[in-house]
Design an enzyme around this catalytic site. Structure first.
Site, PDB file in Angstrom:
ATOM      1  N   ILE A  99       1.149  -1.031  -0.278  1.00 18.66           N
ATOM      2  CA  ILE A  99      -0.084   0.314   0.218  1.00 18.66           C
ATOM      3  C   ILE A  99       1.435   1.396  -0.239  1.00 18.66           C
ATOM      4  O   ILE A  99       0.435   1.856  -0.401  1.00 18.66           O
ATOM      5  CB  ILE A  99      -0.797  -0.120   1.392  1.00 18.66           C
ATOM      6  CG1 ILE A  99      -1.937   0.944   1.038  1.00 18.66           C
ATOM      7  CG2 ILE A  99      -0.261  -0.076   2.513  1.00 18.66           C
ATOM      8  CD1 ILE A  99      -3.218   0.629   1.965  1.00 18.66           C
ATOM      9  N   ASP A 114       0.486  -0.228   9.687  1.00 19.58           N
ATOM     10  CA  ASP A 114       1.182   1.125  10.236  1.00 19.58           C
ATOM     11  C   ASP A 114       2.324   1.342  10.216  1.00 19.58           C
ATOM     12  O   ASP A 114       2.562   2.269   9.994  1.00 19.58           O
ATOM     13  CB  ASP A 114       0.326   1.030  12.238  1.00 19.58           C
ATOM     14  CG  ASP A 114      -0.215   3.000  12.497  1.00 19.58           C
ATOM     15  OD1 ASP A 114       0.276   3.697  12.055  1.00 19.58           O
ATOM     16  OD2 ASP A 114       0.151   2.595  13.723  1.00 19.58           O
ATOM     17  N   SER A 132      -9.068  -4.906  10.025  1.00 18.37           N
ATOM     18  CA  SER A 132      -9.104  -5.662  11.199  1.00 18.37           C
ATOM     19  C   SER A 132      -8.953  -7.375  11.057  1.00 18.37           C
ATOM     20  O   SER A 132      -9.012  -7.880  11.864  1.00 18.37           O
ATOM     21  CB  SER A 132     -10.937  -5.245  11.346  1.00 18.37           C
ATOM     22  OG  SER A 132     -10.413  -4.452  12.715  1.00 18.37           O
TER      23      SER A 132
END
Length: 175
Positions: free
Chosen positions: A13, A36, A121
């Site tokens: 990403i 993250d 999630s």
């Protein structure tokens, strides 16, 4: 046609040339999860500085920062819930759906035309792959049916098994 506005890819990403990427994070934007941490590394130190000024974020909330060293102009951060085996997870499924809705609302507010989502999630947070993919596709479908400002939504998968679940969800929900 909605299928022209949604893509599923295997990849990183942090390498995508889109207006915004979504980051799944914790309430403190710590950079501790796999996605993250990768986003923080790729964006550089100025992202950490901006995240420190954001204050704490609550579950399902979405906040936006600059993309800094990323090809993406924006990073939309959202705090996803943890799946708890053996418990009634209806509230958590609603919270995941809310993550998508809040990210897409920010995308609309900031005139984002292209946005990329990781698997919210999943991974460390443990949501079942099939259900998480179905929630993602269902929320994006609903948004795109009501909104023409976002031209393209990309689901980014690190592994083939995640890709397959998104592919099946698109076939089942959209086609």
């Amino acid at each position: 046609m909605l299928t022209n506005r949604i893509s599923i890819i295997k990849g990183d990403i942090t390498k995508l040339k889109v207006d915004a990427i979504v980051n799944t994070t914790d309430p403190y934007f710590s950079g501790s999860s796999v996605v993250d941490a990768a986003i923080h590394r790729a964006a550089g130190d100025r992202l950490r500085e901006e995240c420190d000024r954001l204050n704490r974020s609550s579950k399902s909330e979405a906040k936006i920062t600059s993309g800094y060293n990323l090809p993406a102009r924006w990073i939309i951060h959202t705090v996803a819930p943890l799946w708890q085996k053996g418990n009634n997870n209806d509230e958590r499924m609603l919270a995941v759906a809310e993550c998508y809705r809040n990210c897409l609302a920010l995308a609309e507010e900031y005139s984002v035309r292209t946005i990329a989502f990781p698997a919210i999630s999943r991974g460390m947070l443990g949501f079942p792959r099939r259900e998480a993919s179905r929630i993602a596709v269902r929320e994006v479908k609903g948004f795109l049916e009501r909104n023409s400002s976002v031209e393209k939504v990309v689901f980014v998968c690190l592994e083939q098994k995640y890709y397959n679940h998104y592919w099946n969800a698109v076939k089942e929900i959209i086609e």
